[in-house]
Enzyme design. Structure first.
Site, PDB file in Angstrom:
ATOM      1  N   THR C  53       0.825  -1.205   0.000  1.00 33.29           N
ATOM      2  CA  THR C  53       0.000   0.000   0.000  1.00 33.29           C
ATOM      3  C   THR C  53       0.863   1.261   0.000  1.00 33.29           C
ATOM      4  O   THR C  53       0.451   2.298  -0.496  1.00 33.29           O
ATOM      5  CB  THR C  53      -0.893   0.016   1.264  1.00 33.29           C
ATOM      6  OG1 THR C  53      -1.556  -1.245   1.378  1.00 33.29           O
ATOM      7  CG2 THR C  53      -1.903   1.128   1.217  1.00 33.29           C
ATOM      8  N   TYR C 142       7.209 -11.174   4.698  1.00 30.40           N
ATOM      9  CA  TYR C 142       6.005 -10.719   4.002  1.00 30.40           C
ATOM     10  C   TYR C 142       5.963 -11.409   2.654  1.00 30.40           C
ATOM     11  O   TYR C 142       6.882 -11.295   1.852  1.00 30.40           O
ATOM     12  CB  TYR C 142       6.072  -9.206   3.844  1.00 30.40           C
ATOM     13  CG  TYR C 142       4.940  -8.590   3.032  1.00 30.40           C
ATOM     14  CD1 TYR C 142       3.681  -9.180   2.980  1.00 30.40           C
ATOM     15  CD2 TYR C 142       5.133  -7.406   2.337  1.00 30.40           C
ATOM     16  CE1 TYR C 142       2.663  -8.600   2.259  1.00 30.40           C
ATOM     17  CE2 TYR C 142       4.107  -6.818   1.617  1.00 30.40           C
ATOM     18  CZ  TYR C 142       2.876  -7.420   1.578  1.00 30.40           C
ATOM     19  OH  TYR C 142       1.867  -6.843   0.858  1.00 30.40           O
ATOM     20  N   LYS C 170       3.662 -12.053   7.686  1.00 30.28           N
ATOM     21  CA  LYS C 170       2.438 -11.482   7.147  1.00 30.28           C
ATOM     22  C   LYS C 170       2.228 -12.076   5.774  1.00 30.28           C
ATOM     23  O   LYS C 170       3.077 -11.921   4.888  1.00 30.28           O
ATOM     24  CB  LYS C 170       2.558  -9.964   7.033  1.00 30.28           C
ATOM     25  CG  LYS C 170       1.216  -9.358   6.623  1.00 30.28           C
ATOM     26  CD  LYS C 170       1.343  -8.062   5.915  1.00 30.28           C
ATOM     27  CE  LYS C 170       0.328  -8.028   4.783  1.00 30.28           C
ATOM     28  NZ  LYS C 170       0.138  -6.686   4.247  1.00 30.28           N
TER      29      LYS C 170
END
Lengths: 300, 300, 300, 300
Positions: C53, C142, C170
């Site tokens: 993001t 991630y 994550k």
């Protein structure tokens, strides 16, 4: 109804025939026979019912048998008929093959359908069983990575090419380099182009011809392209290919069966619509196809 | 052979049954009936023959009808039987649905198979036709983006949920968020989990239960998991779920039908092997499955 | 600028921060700091600059460093700052990590970018090098299979979880079952949900919280959801989750960075547009986002 | 250091150069210059640093600039140097382009990297900005759907072909039919083949040549293939192509950069290993490459 020996060597242009079926599920045999007559008159070298374009995935056993019988009868030995066999199980494929042999086909185009992934051993078991069931008839391996859930590895193709009557391959990827790799490694295997390849490229590399839906719509031009390639007149072949490629483009853009049925209907062969729930082409698509047919009118 | 009304509301654990078929192509009805008896005795809430695990893509119409008749007869009205219907054409799907209704099924699990892509209008036409052919029986929409060549958009699902007897959805993606989006938008639709989702998560979000192959191997533990979730005892449910998840992992790792048949055979239900050219599991895979079954022995 | 020890244990809601950059390429530090203040005031448990993001793939080294410094300074030790590190080479990743440590980050979120496929040995070499460069700071693995060209196998994750300071994961697949498999096998690894998972589901299974863009837009509601889950009040948590899911749906529908920047701008934080050639959202998309924000007004 | 006008028309064989970098991150300029000298001596028509094979995705701005300066200097105006530009942002691409112009490149090979999907407007904005920054230099559009997350639609290509200095396209799909469609629609655009296409096929259709890694390893044979094709001696060209295709096969099988570096090192140009975490080729792969080089020894 005999399996013609003169028709056991395949080479040239083999249109992939559509399967016209009426709303009651009956094969429109008269229309199909008329199309066969027309294509043979235009000089095509063979006929292939029950390929992808022939909606094999949408027909039941009775419809498939009716299509083969009709095409064999209409061809009347003038050109070889290579019938599609496609199943998820060995058992069903062997039964389909036997029915095709009984119906008088001159060769088998063998497709493996899959739901779960199949390993190489399973893939080879399937095609070997079809070849055995085909008896004396030549078999064309057909691999279409876009729509089938399994693909033939080049290693498998090389091994399968050693089965006596597995003599040809039709590859429907768009990857012409893969064809060249196969040619380099499976020397005895005759290679046919599909509509995703450029026929003139495959001919240049040593291909035997092509099996594809667009040849139904442009049989004379396809035969001319084949003759130019065979004669080694590559500049003329390329010039013709560039124009003909517009047909392949529309076949790639619209659903194959919908498109070929619509185009042939415009040419006077009432092929009807694709089997439901496939949808007929909309108006824009029909106009697009019509425009392309008009642009190519002088060569069609 | 009537369609029991007590069995027209679905909820709970519905094992996806395998389809045992001998080398001659005959359904092993005795073995299948024994499995059904066992599962019902363990408390499952329904039975689902002819799902993915049931190798629907590998059976002919006769075999499919034999499977449904056998399961309906063995269930004997004790739990609902939701029979899989899967075809590429509307015509074949409607015929299969009618045969399932005649055979006494209590519901239809509807799958769309595709070779060419189908647009939304075609997809909805297909499922609507199945629902109509199902008459009074409830229909479960089944969507499996991994193996089918078409997927149901959420918009299509919302529209289809307004057809009177389309009352449930079983989604076999691994995307639980998609289920939550569907729940939010198609309020009247009952949601079942598949083996790629985590049942306890789907139950937490308001799901009705699950339809999945692993429940054949762990019926009692699955029912206990369902009861814990229904009682809102989430910590205990999660603890059980974590252990049971190992079963889903092996089913995801090995081909579904091969794996379920091998596991059930280890448990004393001789399901045979998957239909050729699918290959039986190798020794390593069998050992892996055996190890997992042993690790879970106390709850199975 | 010290790495706070109170901030070395991660748990709860960590908004994925956008990176506001003006047309001259300068980070809008005032706007970013105002957002940080707002989020901390709403109770979020940590901050994650330079995730997906945060458009890490569109920023140069100077911009990345400016973003981290700004967020660390604005957070002022109140909550931990976990800075994204993403590169194609070990060398660049190590340099980025060192700069993040120097800038005062409390943890590293490590991403592997790839152009050519990398094998497991290469993947593990990369993350191990980042962990070493992170020194005392905890590292969050991630993995985002949608946008990165490499994925972490569960075997690799298990091995990496044994590196001392690799303490969290994550996962940005939509496959919650994969998270459960990881939890079962890599026991010491703390699991965070991403926006493609349903946070309440991941919490139920034992997750520590979530790191995701939508939490920027709904910090208070996210914290409330977290508190309900921690308290074991699952019915209330699910009820809130169902409403909040609409935010995840719009983030999945529109390009992440475009969407978060547009939504925050509507909320009074002028984040600007995504970096070119990414395109700003069109009017319809903005209206859609506005409608969802209004529907959720009572909880935002 | 001027941009040679004699070098502003591209045609023929343009090897994709590897980027040799030592463990400290320094470009091995001596080795790279020696390779350039060798290739020019063998008759290649141009040089392309910083393509996929040149590991553009693994180099920082300083390394990229060093590679271009070294190649421009070594080429010394004898053949054009077409430098790769690749970025996710317009801003970075424009800066790279300016640096390449300043370093004396004769043309720009423009690649769009993406993390989030970009729409057509964004794609066209990017390439148009690169073209503008290139000033008088010709631009080659480069599209590689395998590794990049965006693809150029044919419509976009047609529109971009109208930008004055966008004069060429190199397409790295394996879909030769796509090239023919582009040739039919974007008449002014010169087409180069990539290693996934068969150069002789693309030449037959009217292509200008090829830009590809394997030409580094087989410069003389590549030039001979080009000359045969230009002379219209297609049978001889195909015979040579069939042998050379083995090189493309190994480049497709092993990671491009690893493979080209290993093969060139075997030929005496110490290119080192691919940048970490990319892994060096294993022993089996090296043997395979060695075997192919030996099989082709008479033409290399």
């Amino acid at each position: 109804m005999t399996n013609e020996t003169a028709n056991s060597v395949f080479r040239g242009v083999f249109p992939y025939l559509p399967s016209p079926v009426d709303s009651g599920g009956r094969v429109r045999e008269g229309e199909l026979a008329a199309l066969v007559d027309h294509l043979v008159a235009k000089g095509v070298h063979g006929l292939t019912p029950l390929g992808s374009t022939g909606e094999f995935a949408y027909l039941d056993d009775g419809q498939k048998a009716a299509v083969i019988r009709c095409v064999v009868s209409a061809a009347a030995g003038r050109v070889p008929v290579v019938a599609g066999v496609a199943a998820t199980t060995v058992r069903a494929a062997v039964e389909q093959t036997r029915r095709a042999v009984d119906a008088g086909a001159d060769g088998i185009l063998a497709v493996l359908e899959a739901y779960f992934p199949v390993n190489e051993a399973g893939v080879e078991e399937y095609f070997t069983a079809v070849a055995e069931a085909a008896g004396a008839l030549p078999v064309v391996l057909y691999t279409n990575p876009t729509f089938q859930r399994s693909d033939l590895s080049i290693d498998s193709i090389v091994r399968l090419s050693k089965v006596g009557n597995i003599r040809y391959l039709k590859d429907a990827s768009a990857n012409t380099g893969r064809l060249l790799s196969i040619m380099n490694r499976a020397e005895g295997l005759g290679i046919f182009s599909a509509s995703a390849h450029i026929p003139v490229s495959v001919m240049l590399l040593g291909g035997l011809g092509w099996m594809a839906g667009p040849a139904c719509v442009a049989p004379a031009a396809s035969v001319r392209l084949y003759d130019l390639a065979r004669a080694g007149d590559w500049p003329a072949a390329v010039a013709l290919q560039k124009r003909l490629w517009k047909l392949n483009e529309i076949f790639a853009r619209y659903s194959l069966a919908s498109c070929i049925k619509a185009a042939l209907t415009m040419q006077g062969f009432a092929m009807g619509e694709p089997l439901r729930p496939q949808q007929p082409l909309g108006e824009d698509a029909r106009k697009h196809i019509k425009t392309v047919l008009e642009e190519l009118e002088d060569i069609l």
